[in-house]
Design an enzyme around this catalytic site. Sequence first.
Site, PDB file in Angstrom:
ATOM      1  N   THR A  28      -0.790   6.698   8.903  1.00 25.00           N
ATOM      2  CA  THR A  28      -1.140   5.944  10.098  1.00 25.00           C
ATOM      3  C   THR A  28      -2.177   6.390  10.949  1.00 25.00           C
ATOM      4  O   THR A  28      -3.021   5.509  11.532  1.00 25.00           O
ATOM      5  CB  THR A  28       0.026   5.949  11.505  1.00 25.00           C
ATOM      6  OG1 THR A  28       0.145   7.272  11.602  1.00 25.00           O
ATOM      7  CG2 THR A  28       1.373   5.293  10.832  1.00 25.00           C
ATOM      8  N   PHE A  35       6.095   0.726   8.808  1.00 24.29           N
ATOM      9  CA  PHE A  35       6.917  -0.716   8.680  1.00 24.29           C
ATOM     10  C   PHE A  35       7.993  -0.591   9.772  1.00 24.29           C
ATOM     11  O   PHE A  35       8.425  -1.619  10.579  1.00 24.29           O
ATOM     12  CB  PHE A  35       7.611  -0.588   7.277  1.00 24.29           C
ATOM     13  CG  PHE A  35       6.540  -0.999   6.470  1.00 24.29           C
ATOM     14  CD1 PHE A  35       6.250  -2.336   5.999  1.00 24.29           C
ATOM     15  CD2 PHE A  35       6.188   0.004   5.489  1.00 24.29           C
ATOM     16  CE1 PHE A  35       5.262  -2.514   5.132  1.00 24.29           C
ATOM     17  CE2 PHE A  35       5.185  -0.321   4.762  1.00 24.29           C
ATOM     18  CZ  PHE A  35       4.798  -1.581   4.290  1.00 24.29           C
ATOM     19  N   ASP A 105      -0.353   3.786  -0.902  1.00 19.99           N
ATOM     20  CA  ASP A 105      -1.609   3.690  -0.704  1.00 19.99           C
ATOM     21  C   ASP A 105      -2.731   4.552  -1.493  1.00 19.99           C
ATOM     22  O   ASP A 105      -3.946   4.524  -1.116  1.00 19.99           O
ATOM     23  CB  ASP A 105      -1.923   4.010   0.884  1.00 19.99           C
ATOM     24  CG  ASP A 105      -1.497   5.319   1.460  1.00 19.99           C
ATOM     25  OD1 ASP A 105      -1.253   6.102   0.401  1.00 19.99           O
ATOM     26  OD2 ASP A 105      -0.715   5.229   2.562  1.00 19.99           O
ATOM     27  N   HIS A 120       7.385   4.331  -4.894  1.00 22.41           N
ATOM     28  CA  HIS A 120       7.428   2.868  -4.661  1.00 22.41           C
ATOM     29  C   HIS A 120       6.135   2.252  -5.292  1.00 22.41           C
ATOM     30  O   HIS A 120       5.883   0.967  -4.762  1.00 22.41           O
ATOM     31  CB  HIS A 120       7.332   2.685  -3.120  1.00 22.41           C
ATOM     32  CG  HIS A 120       8.598   3.084  -2.640  1.00 22.41           C
ATOM     33  ND1 HIS A 120       8.818   3.363  -1.406  1.00 22.41           N
ATOM     34  CD2 HIS A 120       9.955   2.964  -3.186  1.00 22.41           C
ATOM     35  CE1 HIS A 120       9.999   3.754  -0.928  1.00 22.41           C
ATOM     36  NE2 HIS A 120      10.780   3.333  -1.855  1.00 22.41           N
ATOM     37  N   CYS A 156      -4.149 -14.004 -20.448  1.00 20.72           N
ATOM     38  CA  CYS A 156      -3.036 -14.912 -20.944  1.00 20.72           C
ATOM     39  C   CYS A 156      -2.805 -15.891 -19.528  1.00 20.72           C
ATOM     40  O   CYS A 156      -1.689 -16.818 -19.683  1.00 20.72           O
ATOM     41  CB  CYS A 156      -1.725 -14.211 -21.002  1.00 20.72           C
ATOM     42  SG  CYS A 156      -0.845 -13.469 -19.817  1.00 20.72           S
TER      43      CYS A 156
END
Length: 250
Positions: A28, A35, A105, A120, A156
């Site tokens: 932060t 979140f 991040d 994540h 593609c």
Amino acid sequence: MDNSISKLAKLIKSAEKPVFFTGAGVSTDSGIPDFRSPDKGLWRATSAQEFLFIDDFKREPEKFYDFALKYFKDLLKAEPNTCHYFIAEIQKNAEESFVITQNIDNLHQKAGSDNVIELHGNFARSYCINCMHEINTTKVFNMLEKGMNPPECPLCKGLLKPDITFFGESLPEDALEKAVSVSENADLFIVLGSSLVVNPAALVPGYAKKGGAKVIILNRDETPYDSIADIVIHDKLSNIINNIKEVYDG
């Protein structure tokens, strides 16, 4: 708090295998909103969750990318803060050390941390869900700014997706297994800026405790694991880190 800071600084200096478990609160101060905070959390400010389910992304990717242009572009420009640099410094002085992060991040790597386990994913990377071609997310945003929404794979023409875990997707199995393994072998396990409510990632501190590690929780708010921790400090994370650094560097 002074007594806890002093104890923690000594534990950090003596630790041979420290593991850091980091959440949104670590970033932060780099200008990246978390979140779930009750005042400024992204979930409170927006309807972000509806854009972050994998089925919705595949069905209407342009909605996700409209949202990403507004809220996620700063992720690519953010710079590490004192907390990231302090963790990297401790790692360099330890025999073996890992960072387990819920963040996407890339700031631990920018600060110089090694052995970063990303539960994540990493927003700096993207890939084609058709041919798996990897591409820098900065290039994806360049496509968006030129009006290509959704952005297409240059090989593609398939759909490009950030290399992050959406709701409805499982965590990367290899990353989760590695996180459990290093936590079980840690002698010091420090949680920084995580609410510890998102499973299965939030279960990792329990493995560290069972493995015999000292468990430390540094977070603005209470967590479900406070009761098992050896040291708990509730405050703004930058305040905690600055206080630790003063003792640690002294």
